[in-house]
Design a protein around this motif. Structure first.
Motif, PDB file in Angstrom:
ATOM      1  N   ILE A 199      35.859  46.363  41.610  1.00  0.00           N
ATOM      2  CA  ILE A 199      34.539  45.924  41.159  1.00  0.00           C
ATOM      3  C   ILE A 199      34.549  45.850  39.637  1.00  0.00           C
ATOM      4  CG2 ILE A 199      32.085  46.437  41.111  1.00  0.00           C
ATOM      5  CD1 ILE A 199      33.146  45.607  43.850  1.00  0.00           C
ATOM      6  N   ARG A 200      34.322  44.646  39.138  1.00  0.00           N
ATOM      7  CA  ARG A 200      34.383  44.418  37.691  1.00  0.00           C
ATOM      8  C   ARG A 200      33.318  43.400  37.323  1.00  0.00           C
ATOM      9  NH1 ARG A 200      39.019  41.767  37.456  1.00  0.00           N
ATOM     10  NH2 ARG A 200      40.285  43.648  37.495  1.00  0.00           N
ATOM     11  N   ASP A 201      32.593  43.657  36.255  1.00  0.00           N
ATOM     12  CA  ASP A 201      31.576  42.717  35.804  1.00  0.00           C
ATOM     13  C   ASP A 201      32.236  41.534  35.097  1.00  0.00           C
ATOM     14  OD1 ASP A 201      29.327  44.117  36.724  1.00  0.00           O
ATOM     15  OD2 ASP A 201      29.328  45.409  34.941  1.00  0.00           O
ATOM     16  N   LYS A 252      30.463  39.732  41.146  1.00  0.00           N
ATOM     17  CA  LYS A 252      31.453  40.487  40.393  1.00  0.00           C
ATOM     18  C   LYS A 252      32.662  39.592  40.129  1.00  0.00           C
ATOM     19  CE  LYS A 252      28.978  44.208  40.261  1.00  0.00           C
ATOM     20  NZ  LYS A 252      28.358  44.636  38.983  1.00  0.00           N
ATOM     21  N   SER A 264      32.250  40.166  45.138  1.00  0.00           N
ATOM     22  CA  SER A 264      31.167  41.034  45.601  1.00  0.00           C
ATOM     23  C   SER A 264      29.797  40.498  45.198  1.00  0.00           C
ATOM     24  CB  SER A 264      31.344  42.446  45.040  1.00  0.00           C
ATOM     25  OG  SER A 264      30.254  43.268  45.410  1.00  0.00           O
TER      26      SER A 264
END
Length: 835
Positions: free
Chosen positions: A161-163, A278, A522
């Motif tokens: 999970i990464r912005d 994401k 995501s």
């Protein structure tokens, strides 16, 4: 969540030229490689289960050798002792701690080898990748026999999970690298990691004195978002790799230098108004390249995974390893493949011998390839060949313009494998195609394209393969003799020593080809439902772009969110939306709701090409939405600037013929088939020298030279056929005596038997626009019969200018030469060229 290959195939129907669809995800079944003299003779306790047996046959037998893993990870050696020889069951237990049967490529055993840990092929990065690929195949073989038919399944797992925009990418300038990291590498790593190392140079060359080259080389070994996880740091901290003082301290020095470099690189932030998923990089995806194939009897296989160097590795696991050496103009293609421009990939004869040994033993075989022909105009171009040269072969897959050709040597065919078995016309396309040749004693030769039988019946009865010659070499893209060049991309080749049946071929077509990933973006926070994702199948389209195919919705907990509106899906890269190729910007659908029963929910059957930006290891993707549930971001498309209407320049009524039209026209005028003699080879050589556009403005002198060369070859073929009485070409110069001396043939006979037939055939009569026959006759008469001595180049030499007038007896062969010249002059003129 595991999704069967059958379900995925229903979703991922291939785009045109992008792979196959349909078919089921049957388990991968594969045979172990034969033992060799270096194998250990196991005498310990018997295997307790069939899974332990599969482990021994596919992994233990291949790694137990002392020159592989046996010297360290054997009995009483370094943990994990997965090749111990005292108890195969204990070795099996140890191996399970370092393998991933669901995703063999993600096994710890594979990653250690890929990182440079004791590769038996060599000590550079390319060799390490080849060793890692080979171990992946062996683990995959074990998995195919051990997980109850589920090897063809894809296991979806939650991604990182990464912005979007929270990661950094390497800038174009090497200034920060030169300031912080390069001095350390140049000081402590230059004994090995430079191209001119005193010993054996070891790539990557990140310590090279050329800072820009070192900067490009280091990028795969540096993690700007997590400096402590960089490969450079891990090699010192975990592997004690060439430390210059205390390994832990040295690792910290490198980590701090990478951190300092990263802090100088700004983070690209996307527009805060966007509704964003994401973010993911390609390597965050789930590799989907190996599941679902039938490889039970593969004896040579090429996936072209290394992507660099001059060797294509055979990762079949069957010894000896039949590696191919790339020579000439051959380039690697992103996403696994090679492009043949003017070279070849060739194995040595000693290793190629295993093909004869294992195929003649079974009496049957399958040749399987994924290829992209450069054009449909290539004739007698050899894609895959097991042969000695242009005139002797055991087996060849060739291109015959818009068809595939299957040449096979046995007791009822020639030593050159003829007659060919050709696929139907237009079955070969200049797009990605799966081509399969099979042979067995009952059905003979069969040819399949994209999972379907071509329907062509073998014209000769099948026979034994005992006439095969074991001194031949396997070659891709050409012949060993270098005179059967094929141009295009080869993405996969496999040789099986059994004939696959129709369902197995369809299965391999459905499995697809190349390095493909499932990316799960995501959207859980946006729709308030955990483990919710928009997925794509993503692959490298070529060296310059990615292919995003058919989006779908999936919830990994099988939880159905409330029916949620999804509109205007777009793809972004490296913190910004892409301005072109937004295929799904008009998408308007719902995800979840009562109809969602878990698994995948297709959203679209479309795909798009996304340009590569920084590089595969660094490009970061995200999705944005015009509307997703309660979140909206209304897009206002820019109003296009009106373009003033300008009257178009007048267009001519006539133009010039292009390359294929020229070839076809010369064939029709001379009566010589385009496949005759050396005509195909000549056309292949001058094709790029012929016009590609019918506009007069683009016609160059070089084009006319190409036209002249092709005209000479057609006329040469015509005259040679007439002289030898060859069937298949109707004579143009009826009754002409080529054995007569050119000087002795009267002017009238030259006019009646040569010039007049040329005018009638090449110029025609009664056309609205054509050269005057009298003018052309004058030119041809001057060419053949002039008695003047006015040389266009050089001083007069006492010999008449006319080719048929030699101041006495002409040399032997001059008669035929004069006819060929007159023919080429008439054929290669404006009458043929202008349309």
């Amino acid at each position: 969540m595991r999704i069967p290959t059958m379900a995925l195939s229903l979703l991922f129907v291939a785009l045109t030229g992008c792979g196959g669809s349909g078919g089921s995800g049957a388990p991968v079944t594969q045979n172990p490689p034969p033992n060799n003299d270096d194998d250990v003779n196991y005498t310990g306790p018997v295997a307790r289960t069939s899974d332990v047996v599969a482990f021994k046959l596919n992994v233990w037998d291949n790694l137990v050798r002392a020159d592989r893993c046996g010297a360290c990870h054997g009995t009483g050696g370094q943990a994990p002792s997965f090749v111990r020889d005292d108890d195969i069951n204990l070795a099996y237990t140890a191996a399970n701690s370092v393998v991933n049967l669901r995703q063999p490529g993600n096994s710890q055993m594979v990653s250690k080898i890929r990182g440079g840990h004791h590769c038996w092929i060599g000590n550079d990065t390319i060799a390490a990748q080849a060793c890692a690929d080979q171990i992946t195949v062996w683990i995959d073989n074990w998995a195919g026999q051990s997980i109850d038919g589920n090897a063809g399944e894809v296991e979806f797992v939650p991604p990182p999970i990464r912005d979007p925009g929270s990661s950094r990418t390497f800038p174009a300038s090497s200034a920060l690298f030169e300031q912080h990291l390069h001095p350390i590498l140049a000081t402590h790593c230059s004994e090995c990691h430079v191209p001119n190392a005193a010993g054996t140079p070891i790539s990557p060359y990140f310590a090279a004195s050329d800072v820009d080259n070192a900067y490009k080389a280091v990028q795969n070994s540096v993690n700007l978002d997590n400096p402590d996880g960089s490969r450079l740091v891990a090699r010192l901290r975990e592997d004690s790799h060439n430390c210059w003082s205390v390994c832990g301290d040295d690792a910290i020095v490198l980590r701090d230098a990478i951190t300092a470099m990263a802090e100088g690189i700004p983070v690209s932030e996307p527009d805060s108004a966007l509704v964003l998923s994401k973010a993911l990089r390609l390597d965050d995806g789930i590799l989907a390249a190996s599941g679902g194939r039938h490889d039970a009897n593969v004896i040579a296989r090429y996936e072209f995974r290394s992507g660099t160097g001059n060797t294509a590795f055979d990762n079949s696991g069957v010894e000896p390893q039949l590696n191919l050496t790339l020579s000439g103009d051959v380039e690697w293609v992103g996403g696994w493949g090679i492009r043949i421009n003017s070279g070849k990939a060739q194995g040595n004869t000693a290793a190629s011998r295993k093909l004869t040994d294992l195929i003649t033993g079974s009496g049957e075989f399958t040749l399987e390839a994924w290829v992209i022909p450069a054009t449909t105009g290539q004739e007698n171009a050899h894609i895959v060949s097991y042969a000695a040269g242009a005139d002797a072969r055991n087996l060849t897959l060739s291109q015959q313009q818009s068809s595939y050709g299957f040449a096979l040597r046995h007791n009822n065919t020639s030593a050159n494998g003829e007659p060919l078995l050709d696929s139907p016309a237009e079955s070969l396309q200049a797009s990605l195609q799966h081509v399969v040749l099979t042979f067995d004693a009952v059905n003979g030769r069969r040819l399949y394209i994209n999972g379907q039988d071509s329907g062509i019946t073998d014209p000769v009865a099948p026979s034994a393969l005992e006439s095969w010659n074991d001194t031949y070499a396997l070659v891709l893209g050409n012949e060993a003799s270098g005179n059967r060049l094929w141009q295009g991309v080869i993405r996969f080749v496999a040789v099986h020593n059994r004939a696959l049946n129709a369902s197995q071929i369809a299965q391999n077509f459905a499995a697809g080809v190349g390095e493909r990933f499932y990316l799960l973006f995501s959207i859980s926070e946006l729709i308030n439902t955990p483990e919710s994702y928009i997925g794509f199948e993503v692959s490298r389209f070529d060296n310059y772009a990615y292919l995003f195919a058919e989006p779908f919705f999936i919830n990994l907990d099988n939880t159905a969110p409330q029916a949620t509106t999804l509109q205007g899906l777009r793809v972004g890269i490296n913190g910004r939306e892409i301005t072109v190729g937004q295929t799904w910007s008009q998408l308007d659908t719902e995800i979840g709701g009562p109809g969602y029963l878990g698994g995948i929910q297709p959203l679209s059957r479309l795909g798009t090409i996304i340009a590569l930006d920084v590089g595969q290891e660094q490009d970061e993707f995200f999705l944005s939405f015009a509307r997703l549930g309660s979140h909206t971001n209304v897009y206002t498309e820019p109003t296009p600037i009106p373009i003033p209407k300008v009257p178009a320049a007048p267009q001519p009524d006539i133009g010039v013929r292009t390359f294929d039209e020229i070839n076809a026209t010369m064939s029709a005028l001379t009566g010589v088939p385009a496949t005759w003699g050396d005509v195909p080879e000549t056309f292949s050589l001058v094709r790029q020298q012929l016009p590609i556009s019918d506009g007069f403005g683009g016609f160059l002198t070089a084009h006319q030279i190409g036209v002249a060369q092709l005209a000479i070859e057609y006329c040469n073929a015509l005259v040679e056929a007439e002289m030898t009485g060859s069937a298949g070409i109707a004579p143009l110069f009826t009754g002409f005596d080529y054995n007569a001396n050119a000087q002795s043939i009267s002017d009238q006979d030259w006019q009646d038997q040569i010039i007049t037939p040329l005018l009638a055939r090449m110029l025609g009569t009664g056309l609205d626009s054509q050269p005057a026959h009298a003018s052309v006759r004058t030119e041809l008469t001057q060419l053949l019969l002039s008695t003047g001595d006015v040389k266009p180049v050089g001083a007069p030499d006492g010999v008449p200018d006319g080719l048929a007038r030699c101041n006495g007896a002409c040399p032997a062969g001059q008669t035929a030469t004069a006819v060929k010249a007159a023919c080429a002059a008439a054929l290669g003129g404006a009458t043929m060229l202008i349309k």
